[in-house]
Design a protein around this motif. Structure first.
Motif, PDB file in Angstrom:
ATOM      1  N   LEU A 118       0.816  -1.213   0.000  1.00  0.00           N
ATOM      2  CA  LEU A 118       0.000   0.000   0.000  1.00  0.00           C
ATOM      3  C   LEU A 118       0.851   1.264   0.000  1.00  0.00           C
ATOM      4  O   LEU A 118       0.443   2.306  -0.483  1.00  0.00           O
ATOM      5  N   VAL A 152      -5.942  -7.195   2.556  1.00  0.00           N
ATOM      6  CA  VAL A 152      -6.357  -6.134   1.625  1.00  0.00           C
ATOM      7  C   VAL A 152      -6.339  -6.689   0.210  1.00  0.00           C
ATOM      8  O   VAL A 152      -5.383  -7.355  -0.178  1.00  0.00           O
ATOM      9  N   ALA A 154      -9.039  -7.445  -3.613  1.00  0.00           N
ATOM     10  CA  ALA A 154     -10.321  -7.990  -4.040  1.00  0.00           C
ATOM     11  C   ALA A 154     -10.187  -8.761  -5.351  1.00  0.00           C
ATOM     12  O   ALA A 154     -11.164  -8.986  -6.048  1.00  0.00           O
ATOM     13  N   GLY A 155      -8.951  -9.149  -5.660  1.00  0.00           N
ATOM     14  CA  GLY A 155      -8.713  -9.939  -6.866  1.00  0.00           C
ATOM     15  C   GLY A 155      -8.707 -11.422  -6.545  1.00  0.00           C
ATOM     16  O   GLY A 155      -9.000 -11.827  -5.404  1.00  0.00           O
ATOM     17  N   ASP A 156      -8.368 -12.237  -7.519  1.00  0.00           N
ATOM     18  CA  ASP A 156      -8.326 -13.691  -7.303  1.00  0.00           C
ATOM     19  C   ASP A 156      -7.320 -14.058  -6.220  1.00  0.00           C
ATOM     20  O   ASP A 156      -7.559 -14.952  -5.421  1.00  0.00           O
ATOM     21  N   SER A 157      -6.169 -13.357  -6.200  1.00  0.00           N
ATOM     22  CA  SER A 157      -5.159 -13.677  -5.180  1.00  0.00           C
ATOM     23  C   SER A 157      -5.707 -13.417  -3.786  1.00  0.00           C
ATOM     24  O   SER A 157      -5.559 -14.242  -2.882  1.00  0.00           O
ATOM     25  N   GLU A 160      -8.212 -16.083  -2.899  1.00  0.00           N
ATOM     26  CA  GLU A 160      -7.562 -17.364  -2.652  1.00  0.00           C
ATOM     27  C   GLU A 160      -6.848 -17.335  -1.296  1.00  0.00           C
ATOM     28  O   GLU A 160      -6.938 -18.270  -0.507  1.00  0.00           O
ATOM     29  N   ARG A 177     -11.583  -2.103  -1.452  1.00  0.00           N
ATOM     30  CA  ARG A 177     -11.671  -0.636  -1.557  1.00  0.00           C
ATOM     31  C   ARG A 177     -12.876  -0.127  -2.358  1.00  0.00           C
ATOM     32  O   ARG A 177     -13.273   1.008  -2.229  1.00  0.00           O
ATOM     33  N   ARG A 178     -13.406  -0.981  -3.246  1.00  0.00           N
ATOM     34  CA  ARG A 178     -14.603  -0.551  -3.990  1.00  0.00           C
ATOM     35  C   ARG A 178     -15.822  -1.287  -3.435  1.00  0.00           C
ATOM     36  O   ARG A 178     -15.701  -2.014  -2.454  1.00  0.00           O
ATOM     37  N   ARG A 182     -12.929  -7.637  -7.837  1.00  0.00           N
ATOM     38  CA  ARG A 182     -12.363  -7.777  -9.173  1.00  0.00           C
ATOM     39  C   ARG A 182     -12.257  -9.272  -9.521  1.00  0.00           C
ATOM     40  O   ARG A 182     -12.216  -9.654 -10.683  1.00  0.00           O
ATOM     41  N   ILE A 240      -2.554  -7.290  -3.263  1.00  0.00           N
ATOM     42  CA  ILE A 240      -3.048  -6.331  -4.265  1.00  0.00           C
ATOM     43  C   ILE A 240      -2.256  -6.467  -5.572  1.00  0.00           C
ATOM     44  O   ILE A 240      -2.221  -5.559  -6.375  1.00  0.00           O
ATOM     45  N   GLY A 241      -1.655  -7.634  -5.754  1.00  0.00           N
ATOM     46  CA  GLY A 241      -0.981  -7.910  -7.022  1.00  0.00           C
ATOM     47  C   GLY A 241       0.539  -7.893  -6.917  1.00  0.00           C
ATOM     48  O   GLY A 241       1.094  -7.495  -5.892  1.00  0.00           O
ATOM     49  N   HIS A 284       2.581 -16.326 -12.475  1.00  0.00           N
ATOM     50  CA  HIS A 284       1.705 -15.534 -11.606  1.00  0.00           C
ATOM     51  C   HIS A 284       0.750 -16.435 -10.823  1.00  0.00           C
ATOM     52  O   HIS A 284      -0.122 -15.960 -10.110  1.00  0.00           O
TER      53      HIS A 284
HETATM   54  P1  NDP Z   1      -5.363  -8.185  -9.521  1.00  0.00           P
HETATM   55  O1  NDP Z   1      -4.659  -7.084 -10.213  1.00  0.00           O
HETATM   56  O2  NDP Z   1      -6.313  -9.024 -10.269  1.00  0.00           O
HETATM   57  O3  NDP Z   1      -6.173  -7.576  -8.280  1.00  0.00           O
HETATM   58  C1  NDP Z   1      -5.601  -6.653  -7.426  1.00  0.00           C
HETATM   59  C2  NDP Z   1      -6.644  -6.267  -6.391  1.00  0.00           C
HETATM   60  O4  NDP Z   1      -6.007  -5.417  -5.440  1.00  0.00           O
HETATM   61  C3  NDP Z   1      -7.813  -5.499  -6.983  1.00  0.00           C
HETATM   62  O5  NDP Z   1      -9.010  -5.918  -6.372  1.00  0.00           O
HETATM   63  C4  NDP Z   1      -7.506  -4.053  -6.611  1.00  0.00           C
HETATM   64  O6  NDP Z   1      -8.634  -3.269  -6.350  1.00  0.00           O
HETATM   65  C5  NDP Z   1      -6.789  -4.226  -5.311  1.00  0.00           C
HETATM   66  N1  NDP Z   1      -5.898  -3.105  -5.053  1.00  0.00           N
HETATM   67  C6  NDP Z   1      -4.887  -2.628  -5.837  1.00  0.00           C
HETATM   68  N2  NDP Z   1      -4.281  -1.583  -5.246  1.00  0.00           N
HETATM   69  C7  NDP Z   1      -4.925  -1.399  -4.068  1.00  0.00           C
HETATM   70  C8  NDP Z   1      -4.779  -0.476  -3.011  1.00  0.00           C
HETATM   71  N3  NDP Z   1      -3.833   0.463  -3.044  1.00  0.00           N
HETATM   72  N4  NDP Z   1      -5.604  -0.558  -1.962  1.00  0.00           N
HETATM   73  C9  NDP Z   1      -6.557  -1.515  -1.896  1.00  0.00           C
HETATM   74  N5  NDP Z   1      -6.763  -2.425  -2.874  1.00  0.00           N
HETATM   75  C10 NDP Z   1      -5.953  -2.367  -3.939  1.00  0.00           C
HETATM   76  O7  NDP Z   1      -4.179  -9.052  -8.818  1.00  0.00           O
HETATM   77  P2  NDP Z   1      -4.181 -10.559  -8.332  1.00  0.00           P
HETATM   78  O8  NDP Z   1      -2.858 -10.783  -7.722  1.00  0.00           O
HETATM   79  O9  NDP Z   1      -5.363 -10.860  -7.510  1.00  0.00           O
HETATM   80  O10 NDP Z   1      -4.263 -11.422  -9.668  1.00  0.00           O
HETATM   81  C11 NDP Z   1      -3.304 -11.265 -10.714  1.00  0.00           C
HETATM   82  C12 NDP Z   1      -3.669 -12.212 -11.850  1.00  0.00           C
HETATM   83  O11 NDP Z   1      -3.490 -13.569 -11.447  1.00  0.00           O
HETATM   84  C13 NDP Z   1      -5.124 -12.081 -12.274  1.00  0.00           C
HETATM   85  O12 NDP Z   1      -5.215 -12.255 -13.643  1.00  0.00           O
HETATM   86  C14 NDP Z   1      -5.795 -13.233 -11.555  1.00  0.00           C
HETATM   87  O13 NDP Z   1      -6.972 -13.673 -12.207  1.00  0.00           O
HETATM   88  C15 NDP Z   1      -4.694 -14.284 -11.588  1.00  0.00           C
HETATM   89  N6  NDP Z   1      -4.836 -15.219 -10.495  1.00  0.00           N
HETATM   90  C16 NDP Z   1      -5.509 -16.372 -10.715  1.00  0.00           C
HETATM   91  C17 NDP Z   1      -5.696 -17.273  -9.703  1.00  0.00           C
HETATM   92  C18 NDP Z   1      -6.434 -18.499  -9.994  1.00  0.00           C
HETATM   93  O14 NDP Z   1      -7.008 -18.618 -11.052  1.00  0.00           O
HETATM   94  N7  NDP Z   1      -6.433 -19.465  -9.087  1.00  0.00           N
HETATM   95  C19 NDP Z   1      -5.187 -17.060  -8.352  1.00  0.00           C
HETATM   96  C20 NDP Z   1      -4.498 -15.796  -8.215  1.00  0.00           C
HETATM   97  C21 NDP Z   1      -4.348 -14.931  -9.243  1.00  0.00           C
HETATM   98  P3  NDP Z   1      -9.614  -2.767  -7.513  1.00  0.00           P
HETATM   99  O15 NDP Z   1     -10.410  -3.979  -7.913  1.00  0.00           O
HETATM  100  O16 NDP Z   1     -10.410  -1.719  -6.834  1.00  0.00           O
HETATM  101  O17 NDP Z   1      -8.727  -2.249  -8.606  1.00  0.00           O
END
Ligand code: NDP
Length: 310
Positions: A118, A152, A154-157, A160, A177-178, A182, A240-241, A284
């Motif tokens: 962050l 923190v 909201a993505g797949d990671s 998981e 945060r939203r 995602r 958060i990635g 990834h």
């Molecule tokens: P993503 O980029 O998909 O998600 C990042 C998340 O972090 C988003 O929800 C984003 O919010 C949030 N975020 C980013 N910056 C901030 C911040 N400053 N404060 C709060 N929240 C924040 O990353 P992932 O690592 O989750 O995934 C990367 C890729 O790997 C994706 O394509 C995913 O599908 C893939 N993956 C697949 C898996 C599986 O299939 N088993 C498992 C893990 C990953 P916001 O939504 O608001 O932008």
């Protein structure tokens, strides 16, 4: 005059050092550049308990020192320095710190990925202290067994990792945060269905709070209502990635839209003959020390075959 190198390894995490062990034992005279963070991501972890062969666990930095020693034992030349520029047009040319030119017969990319954080001072402080901030639930979740944690993202990671933590911890609070995820629907539904995961939408982190050594709570605020509150926790996870450290290879090496290098399935080969990839720079999904080490081994074996065929 460019220095001639038979096998150049870029990066000093488990992928780079494992590639070096194999390349040195195959008499490929590897030269390894450590990069900006010698030892890679594991140097920011406390204990590694899931690497096979360490029944009592090992500290991340200690493990990396041992891997380095093992690579040196077979003759790897380990150098401080950062590869800043490459030219893979007609040959494999690379520059160290923008100055010294290397002309290589083979190159193993093991530059890894960096977890995004962050950017809060308090987050950095407890991360550096090993006091309760982590970007890897699989690595560090166990230390928070039966405790309350927050995560923190909201993505797949994040989904998981929240689900992984829910099986170990007493309670997991997800800070989203939203007002929506995602992540894919299936991952989102999994966390929604899990009893000990609480999801807080429109919620951002203000500060990670603790006693100076370990985390004790997190201060959050609702970005719609502006309401603030403190959540008592002992572990603060950030999901958060990641950013793969592949920028300098962009003009030459095929990557996906997020910068992860695309390798020929089942091998470590990239689209450029003689250039191989290992570890998180191409992964990834798994992102584990043991998988990075495995692909480091593959890269050295593939490079050896390539050199033999020339
Ligand atoms: P993503 O980029 O998909 O998600 C990042 C998340 O972090 C988003 O929800 C984003 O919010 C949030 N975020 C980013 N910056 C901030 C911040 N400053 N404060 C709060 N929240 C924040 O990353 P992932 O690592 O989750 O995934 C990367 C890729 O790997 C994706 O394509 C995913 O599908 C893939 N993956 C697949 C898996 C599986 O299939 N088993 C498992 C893990 C990953 P916001 O939504 O608001 O932008």
């Amino acid at each position: 005059m460019a220095e001639k190198i038979k096998c150049l390894i870029i990066g000093s995490g488990p992928a780079g050092y494992t590639a070096a062990i194999y390349a040195a034992r195959a008499n490929m005279k590897p030269v390894l550049y450590q990069g900006i963070q010698p030892g890679g991501q594991l140097t920011t972890t406390t204990d590694v308990e899931n690497f096979p062969g360490y029944p009592k666990g090992v500290s991340g930095p200690e493990m990396m020192v041992e891997l380095q020693e093992q690579a040196e034992r077979f003759g790897t030349e380990i150098r401080n320095g950062w590869i800043t520029k490459v030219d893979f047009n007609n040959s494999l040319r690379l520059w160290v710190n923008d100055q010294d030119e290397l002309l290589c017969e083979s190159v193993i990319i093991a530059t890894g990925a960096s977890a995004k954080y962050l950017g809060l001072d308090s987050e950095k402080k407890y991360l550096e202290l090993g006091g309760g901030v982590s970007a890897c639930a699989v690595c560090d979740g166990f230390f928070y067994k039966d405790q309350d944690v927050a995560i923190v993202g909201a993505g797949d990671s994040a989904c998981e990792e929240a689900h992984y933590l829910s099986k170990l911890c007493n309670k997991v609070t997800m800070l989203v945060r939203r007002d929506e995820f995602r992540a894919s629907k299936i991952m989102q539904e999994r966390v929604e269905r899990t009893g000990n995961i609480e999801i807080l939408y429109n919620t951002e982190t203000k500060e990670v709070l603790g006693n100076g050594s370990v985390v004790e709570s997190v201060a959050v605020f609702n970005n719609k209502t502006k309401e603030e509150k403190n959540i008592p926790i002992t572990g603060f996870f950030v999901a958060i990635g990641h950013t793969p450290n592949t920028e300098i290879f962009k003009p030459y090496i095929e990557m996906d839209e997020t910068g992860y290098i695309i390798n020929e399935p089942g091998t470590s080969k990239t689209n450029i003959p003689g250039v191989f990839v290992s570890g998180d720079a191409a992964d990834h999904v798994y992102r584990q020390a043991v998988t990075a080490a495995g692909t480091g081994c593959m890269a050295a074996l593939d490079a050896e075959k390539y050199l033999a065929s020339k």
